[in-house]
Design a protein around this motif. Structure first.
Motif, mmCIF file in Angstrom:
data_model
loop_
_atom_site.group_PDB
_atom_site.id
_atom_site.type_symbol
_atom_site.label_atom_id
_atom_site.label_comp_id
_atom_site.label_asym_id
_atom_site.label_seq_id
_atom_site.Cartn_x
_atom_site.Cartn_y
_atom_site.Cartn_z
ATOM 1 N N HIS A 63 -31.388 29.478 -2.433
ATOM 2 C CA HIS A 63 -31.715 29.444 -3.862
ATOM 3 C C HIS A 63 -31.199 30.709 -4.540
ATOM 4 O O HIS A 63 -31.953 31.639 -4.857
ATOM 5 N N THR A 68 -33.268 27.600 -10.110
ATOM 6 C CA THR A 68 -33.620 26.592 -9.107
ATOM 7 C C THR A 68 -34.923 26.843 -8.353
ATOM 8 O O THR A 68 -35.549 25.872 -7.909
ATOM 9 N N PRO A 119 -29.676 24.176 -2.671
ATOM 10 C CA PRO A 119 -29.064 23.656 -3.893
ATOM 11 C C PRO A 119 -27.537 23.631 -3.783
ATOM 12 O O PRO A 119 -26.939 24.210 -2.883
ATOM 13 N N THR A 454 -27.851 18.517 -4.952
ATOM 14 C CA THR A 454 -29.065 19.319 -4.831
ATOM 15 C C THR A 454 -30.254 18.452 -4.438
ATOM 16 O O THR A 454 -31.114 18.875 -3.650
#
Length: 589
Positions: A63, A68, A119, A454
């Motif tokens: 991350h 995110t 992600p 993601t």
């Protein structure tokens, strides 16, 4: 830059990675020796105990970007609670720097899942961006987690040692991937043939003349959580027995200060610095680890807690966890007795700090983000379709709840059924842990390739297999076990009633389950009849404890392509897509 189609295909290749030779079980002393004086002679140790600062976190999961990780509850002085944005590599690095300022001796360690389930920005590039960001943060050591094995042992070793990806090659040919500056530790991951560990079992750091040993481990159940192709020939051993057997070997080297970096966790009901109603596997493990072990840094459950658990001799021992995604950092201050070399237990103090975003970003992390974003944007910004509203995972009390039906899991099951109808598929199931984010409407409902990646980043293949009605019932009953509970996403047309009893002291565990009223398109499922069922390759291998799926012979299975490709095709064919809802399972709790 490769085309989108080529890039999507490349992500699927990692499922076939194989293992290589293991390193020796013997732990190696790493890091510099005690500091030297101006004349090159060893510096004279300061009087009194050695003060050590341990900074720790867990479940980073690549991350990097600040938008995110999500939010964290912060308790204000008046007792009220507010949710604040937290995390992001630029801010995590700043908080680490600020916490280190003024500390005489500081080490930064983590408890696994630094990579995997990431992600788009990190996951698209096999998490090389994540490792680069952690290198720049000055990470020293990490235990391995289950997600470190998402692409297999061989790929984890590449992440440690460096080198270009075997399929995708070098993303920056003039700057080949250099590997991790920190050491991953894997004490309980052993080769079935040789008994050797996949990576070093432990490492030693010398601080002001005194040594601390760090044992790194993942949870014993890792083999149920990752694709089997990359871990064949490897076993994940019991955490307590592994650590306890290492203790005498470490002490034979004259080392008394021992810390375990364990990717297994627990749950609690208080704020990030409390330990209210603590439960879960890590609590039991901490109670059984040998008294010589001074502290447990844990993870896996994405919870934040600051606990004290008594060791077998009744002495207090710290057990900490720092939530997930770089949103929290644990600061532990301890002292080592120079005469005994052991941690002075009464000196140990821990505090969890929220990684707020109101500090100055670290420029080195900003440069890493820009470097990889420029490469990712070419593919990531491509629209694949639209949603009419948010379609989310299930949540309870603001935390993701994989024991409840969700619209996001059901949508993916619908996509996988549509992709495999040519195989004769009639039903599809989706594991909730494979859904890593929500389908968010945003301002215009557009879902991009980056969004899809993601949400579903693991690069699994789809498998269609024949199952009797009785096997389907068994599959659904395997959603309930004493360690974790699940609610699989189910495709449109399949319905059933799920009645289960949950342990009130551990809501993540499940005491009993009854599956009834199974129907397909309004017709009762017949236990003796055969139906064609689609799942991803992770589930097909028995992942998440769904062993009944692994019992279906490989000769009866039909491949269905990549799971991400199936999702993209579904959006392209059906946009705009509305929330499929959560009325396919009648949940009785």
């Amino acid at each position: 830059m490769p085309s989108t189609k080529i890039r999507r295909t490349r992500r699927l290749a990692a499922a076939g990675v194989t293992t290589a030779l293991a390193v020796s079980l013997a732990g190696l002393t790493t890091g510099p020796a005690s500091a030297a004086g101006d004349n090159g002679a060893p510096a004279v140790p300061k009087p009194g105990p050695v003060k050590v600062q341990l900074l720790s976190f867990n479940d980073y999961h690549g991350h990097l970007e600040a938008d995110t990780p999500g939010e964290v509850d912060r308790t204000l002085r008046d007792g009220t609670v507010e949710e604040i944005p937290a995390g992001g590599a630029e801010y995590l690095a700043r908080h680490l720097r600020d916490l280190r300022a003024g500390a005489e001796n500081s080490l930064t360690v983590t408890a696994g899942d630094l990579i995997g389930g990431s992600p788009f920005l990190s996951g698209l590039f096999h998490d090389e961006p994540s490792v680069e960001s952690l290198n720049a943060m000055g990470l020293d050591l990490s235990g391995v987690g289950n997600h470190e094995f998402d692409e297999g042992v061989r790929e984890l070793r590449r992440m440690q040692r460096g080198g270009c990806h075997p399929v995708d090659g070098c993303y920056f040919p003039d700057q080949p991937y250099a590997g991790a500056d920190f050491k991953w530790l894997a004490a309980n991951v052993k080769n079935d043939a040789t008994g050797k560990t996949a990576l070093r079992p432990y490492a030693v750091r010398r601080v002001d003349g005194e040594r601390i040993a760090f044992i790194g481990m993942t949870l014993e159940g890792t083999d149920q959580l990752v694709a089997q192709a990359g871990i064949r020939g490897w076993s994940f051993k019991d955490e307590v027995r592994t650590a306890n057997r290492l203790v005498p070997k470490i002490r034979e080297r004259g080392i008394e200060a021992i810390v375990v970096l364990l990717h297994e966790g627990g749950y609690q009901e208080g704020n990030v610095n409390e330990c209210v109603g603590a439960s879960g596997p890590v609590i039991d493990i901490a109670k059984r680890l040998k008294p010589a072990i001074d502290m447990v840094v844990s993870g896996h459950t994405h919870q934040a807690y600051n606990c004290t658990v008594k060791d077998p001799n009744g002495r207090p021992r710290k057990v900490t966890s720092a939530a997930s995604y770089g949103r929290v950092v644990t600061e532990t201050d301890l002292q080592i007795n120079r005469r005994t070399g052991d941690v002075i237990r009464k000196s140990v103090r821990s505090r969890n700090h929220i990684v707020t975003q109101d500090v100055k970003p670290v420029a080195a992390q900003t440069r890493i983000l820009k470097k990889w974003s420029a490469l990712a944007d070419v593919v990531g910004n491509e629209p694949i379709g639209k949603v009419t509203e948010d379609i989310t995972r299930a949540f309870t009390g603001g935390e993701e709840d994989r024991g409840k039906e969700s619209g996001a899991s059901n949508l993916i099951a619908d996509a996988q059924l549509a992709a495999t109808e040519a195989n004769g598929a009639q039903i599809a199931f989706m594991n909730p842990g494979g859904v890593r984010a929500d389908f968010e409407y945003g301002t215009d409902g557009v879902i991009t390739y980056a969004d899809a990646f993601t949400i579903q980043p693991f690069g699994n293949l789809l498998v269609t297999m024949p199952m009797t009605g009785e096997q389907i019932q068994t599959l659904l009953e395997q959603q309930c076990n004493t360690e974790r509970q699940f609610q699989l996403g189910v495709s449109e047309g399949f319905t059933y009633t799920d009645t289960r009893t949950v342990d009130p002291n551990d809501p993540q565990s499940c005491l009993s389950i009854t599956v009834s009223d199974m129907e397909l398109n309004g017709e009762p499922i017949v236990l003796t009849e055969t139906y064609m069922v689609t799942v991803n390759s992770f589930l097909a291998d028995g992942g998440d404890g769904f062993s009944v799926l692994a019992e279906v012979p490989s000769s009866e299975r039909i491949g269905g392509g990549g799971d991400l490709d199936a999702l993209i095709a579904y959006f392209e064919a059906n946009s705009p897509i509305s929330d499929p809802g959560t009325d396919r399972v009648t949940e009785v709790r």
